[in-house]
Write a protein that holds these residues in place. Sequence first.
Motif, PDB file in Angstrom:
ATOM      1  N   ASP A  22      30.602  27.342  47.952  1.00 10.98           N
ATOM      2  CA  ASP A  22      30.314  28.754  48.205  1.00 10.98           C
ATOM      3  C   ASP A  22      29.134  29.168  47.331  1.00 10.98           C
ATOM      4  N   ASP A  23      28.292  29.998  47.873  1.00 16.12           N
ATOM      5  CA  ASP A  23      27.143  30.500  47.120  1.00 16.12           C
ATOM      6  C   ASP A  23      27.550  31.747  46.351  1.00 16.12           C
ATOM      7  N   ALA A  24      28.342  31.573  45.324  1.00 11.99           N
ATOM      8  CA  ALA A  24      28.789  32.701  44.515  1.00 11.99           C
ATOM      9  C   ALA A  24      27.668  33.149  43.583  1.00 11.99           C
ATOM     10  N   ASP A  25      27.773  34.382  43.093  1.00 10.61           N
ATOM     11  CA  ASP A  25      26.785  34.910  42.152  1.00 10.61           C
ATOM     12  C   ASP A  25      26.801  34.116  40.845  1.00 10.61           C
ATOM     13  N   GLU A  26      27.978  33.640  40.470  1.00 10.86           N
ATOM     14  CA  GLU A  26      28.110  32.857  39.247  1.00 10.86           C
ATOM     15  C   GLU A  26      29.071  31.706  39.521  1.00 10.86           C
ATOM     16  N   VAL A  27      28.687  30.513  39.102  1.00 14.30           N
ATOM     17  CA  VAL A  27      29.508  29.321  39.318  1.00 14.30           C
ATOM     18  C   VAL A  27      29.779  28.671  37.957  1.00 14.30           C
ATOM     19  N   ILE A  28      31.059  28.422  37.679  1.00 14.43           N
ATOM     20  CA  ILE A  28      31.459  27.796  36.422  1.00 14.43           C
ATOM     21  C   ILE A  28      32.216  26.515  36.737  1.00 14.43           C
ATOM     22  N   ASN A  29      31.765  25.396  36.170  1.00 16.69           N
ATOM     23  CA  ASN A  29      32.450  24.126  36.374  1.00 16.69           C
ATOM     24  C   ASN A  29      33.562  23.981  35.327  1.00 16.69           C
ATOM     25  N   LEU A  30      34.804  23.878  35.802  1.00 16.54           N
ATOM     26  CA  LEU A  30      35.960  23.785  34.907  1.00 16.54           C
ATOM     27  C   LEU A  30      36.634  22.418  34.996  1.00 16.54           C
ATOM     28  N   GLU A  31      35.850  21.412  35.260  1.00 15.51           N
ATOM     29  CA  GLU A  31      36.363  20.049  35.308  1.00 15.51           C
ATOM     30  C   GLU A  31      37.121  19.736  34.015  1.00 15.51           C
ATOM     31  N   GLY A  32      38.380  19.298  34.148  1.00  9.48           N
ATOM     32  CA  GLY A  32      39.184  18.931  32.997  1.00  9.48           C
ATOM     33  C   GLY A  32      39.891  20.085  32.314  1.00  9.48           C
ATOM     34  N   LYS A  33      39.631  21.311  32.756  1.00  5.39           N
ATOM     35  CA  LYS A  33      40.273  22.488  32.171  1.00  5.39           C
ATOM     36  C   LYS A  33      41.527  22.857  32.966  1.00  5.39           C
ATOM     37  N   TYR A  34      42.361  23.690  32.370  1.00  3.51           N
ATOM     38  CA  TYR A  34      43.602  24.156  33.000  1.00  3.51           C
ATOM     39  C   TYR A  34      43.560  25.682  33.128  1.00  3.51           C
ATOM     40  N   ILE A  35      44.020  26.162  34.271  1.00  2.49           N
ATOM     41  CA  ILE A  35      43.936  27.591  34.550  1.00  2.49           C
ATOM     42  C   ILE A  35      45.339  28.157  34.773  1.00  2.49           C
ATOM     43  N   ILE A  36      45.674  29.176  34.000  1.00  2.00           N
ATOM     44  CA  ILE A  36      46.957  29.871  34.153  1.00  2.00           C
ATOM     45  C   ILE A  36      46.690  31.362  34.345  1.00  2.00           C
ATOM     46  N   PRO A  37      47.682  32.118  34.823  1.00  2.00           N
ATOM     47  CA  PRO A  37      47.491  33.568  34.917  1.00  2.00           C
ATOM     48  C   PRO A  37      47.332  34.178  33.518  1.00  2.00           C
ATOM     49  N   GLY A  38      46.684  35.329  33.455  1.00  2.00           N
ATOM     50  CA  GLY A  38      46.631  36.072  32.206  1.00  2.00           C
ATOM     51  C   GLY A  38      48.043  36.363  31.720  1.00  2.00           C
ATOM     52  N   LEU A  39      48.220  36.354  30.408  1.00  2.00           N
ATOM     53  CA  LEU A  39      49.540  36.543  29.822  1.00  2.00           C
ATOM     54  C   LEU A  39      49.894  38.025  29.713  1.00  2.00           C
ATOM     55  N   ILE A  40      51.197  38.289  29.660  1.00  4.90           N
ATOM     56  CA  ILE A  40      51.705  39.658  29.577  1.00  4.90           C
ATOM     57  C   ILE A  40      52.614  39.758  28.354  1.00  4.90           C
ATOM     58  N   ASP A  41      52.269  40.643  27.421  1.00  2.00           N
ATOM     59  CA  ASP A  41      53.133  40.920  26.276  1.00  2.00           C
ATOM     60  C   ASP A  41      54.036  42.076  26.681  1.00  2.00           C
ATOM     61  N   MET A  42      55.325  41.781  26.828  1.00  2.51           N
ATOM     62  CA  MET A  42      56.252  42.752  27.391  1.00  2.51           C
ATOM     63  C   MET A  42      56.872  43.701  26.360  1.00  2.51           C
ATOM     64  N   HIS A  43      56.436  43.597  25.113  1.00  3.08           N
ATOM     65  CA  HIS A  43      56.887  44.580  24.119  1.00  3.08           C
ATOM     66  C   HIS A  43      55.875  44.632  22.993  1.00  3.08           C
ATOM     67  N   CYS A  44      55.063  45.686  22.985  1.00  2.00           N
ATOM     68  CA  CYS A  44      54.139  45.887  21.876  1.00  2.00           C
ATOM     69  C   CYS A  44      53.880  47.380  21.744  1.00  2.00           C
ATOM     70  N   HIS A  45      53.093  47.720  20.733  1.00  2.00           N
ATOM     71  CA  HIS A  45      52.702  49.111  20.490  1.00  2.00           C
ATOM     72  C   HIS A  45      51.189  49.091  20.276  1.00  2.00           C
ATOM     73  N   ILE A  46      50.471  49.217  21.365  1.00  3.63           N
ATOM     74  CA  ILE A  46      49.030  48.998  21.350  1.00  3.63           C
ATOM     75  C   ILE A  46      48.295  50.237  20.843  1.00  3.63           C
ATOM     76  N   LYS A  47      47.171  49.995  20.190  1.00  2.00           N
ATOM     77  CA  LYS A  47      46.256  51.049  19.755  1.00  2.00           C
ATOM     78  C   LYS A  47      44.835  50.617  20.110  1.00  2.00           C
ATOM     79  N   GLU A  48      43.971  51.595  20.280  1.00  2.13           N
ATOM     80  CA  GLU A  48      42.613  51.316  20.720  1.00  2.13           C
ATOM     81  C   GLU A  48      41.860  50.428  19.728  1.00  2.13           C
ATOM     82  N   GLY A  49      42.165  50.570  18.436  1.00  3.03           N
ATOM     83  CA  GLY A  49      41.420  49.846  17.421  1.00  3.03           C
ATOM     84  C   GLY A  49      41.600  48.344  17.445  1.00  3.03           C
TER      85      GLY A  49
END
Length: 434
Positions: free
Chosen positions: A38-65
């Motif tokens: 595919d002629d994508a705008d950006e192509v990244i070769n990930l040969e040998g890498k592993y791809i998982i979904p982004g992780l979810i922290d199900m209990h935290c108290h986030i702040k902007e800082g």
Amino acid sequence: MSLLLKNGNVIDVHSGEVSRNSILIKNDRILQIGQFQDDADEVINLEGKYIIPGLIDMHCHIKEGFAHLFTAVGVTTVRNTAGNVIELRDLIQAPSHAPTPRVYSADRLIDGPPGLWGPTSPYSLNASDPNEAKSEVRRQIQEGAQFIKVYGLLSPEVMEAVTSEAHQHGVEVSCDLIHSTQVNALEAAKMGVKWFEHNSGFMQAMYPEWSPLSGAEVRDQIDLEHPNLDKIQEVCEEMLKYDAFLCPTTVVYDQANRYPKYWRSDERFINEALLNQWEQISQYADALKQQIGCQTEYIKAITKTYYDLGGTVVAGTDTPAGVWTYPGMALHRELELLVESGLSELQALQSATITAAQSINYDDLGVIAPGKVADLLVLDSHPLLNIKHAREIDSIIKGGKLYQQEELLNMNPDEQLIKNKLDTFIKDFEEQMN
């Protein structure tokens, strides 16, 4: 904009199967997965890498800082279990591709007097009147709270009123019963409380005299290093009847228990303000160990037993509560502790991806599939062989945008701007409530 991730090892977190495939991303969505050109705008070769979904922290108290520190280690969504949705509005409404996590949030916690965290404030309400508590539930939902959080000093009467009111509006209730002497996990579940943060209230259900402030005469009767599996099984079987959801946050117990030999993160992931906060709290390390850390083995056993019974268990950290619960990195430690508790690498990973997303009805997250949100984590090694490999990060994709870890770590939020926003928020909130 389109992004093509070529020839990576894509991990199906539902089955654990790994396939060598390419992923085509358009804007913030996964468009296609397979072997193609595919002629994508950006192509990244990930040969040998592993791809998982982004992780979810199900209990935290986030702040902007320190929000960017989550994303820097692949935590692309967080469940904020008490805070203030008005203060967090900029994070909650940030664009899909923002360098900060998506935020699923409760508002200020509802506690009983005198309040474990002090007087009523923008972050907590101490309620003894059921009608006051119901009014607060309605206010929080109107402001955008996605669930309600109740705390351990709340009376049974007020907790039941909160749960009833929340259910009328189709909103779930989460509880922290660590310090409760009036309500245990089974009693809260019968009221309709759905979420049990820190596996809390189980100790009181098994040992009615138990609380973190119990004297030695109570603690010495319980072999805290060797959990009573029969008692745990009995309570877990009852909790399963109510389809309760558990978020163990084992790391917050484990860090307190290990002091001074606590688990340490790479210094790149340490926020200076939080470090100072933890150093102050560490003055009370003996009390933390005696009241919180001593429960670690029970928390692990509850997690494993409930999971094996078919119950829902998700990964969370309580960041930045307790001591040395590093934003983002604490979730990686939690995954290790879930494996120590007896879950497999795949089961631990599911607790921070597909299971986590499904538990809050975020069906567009937590999996790698066409049509889903392109929140992805690219790893150097196979995390299902060793969960510690989930820390070996090549890059992060958030909402279809590719980020390098150092790029995210080097983002320096404007501390003065954040302080000014906080001052304005507190002033406006107090005026609104008076």
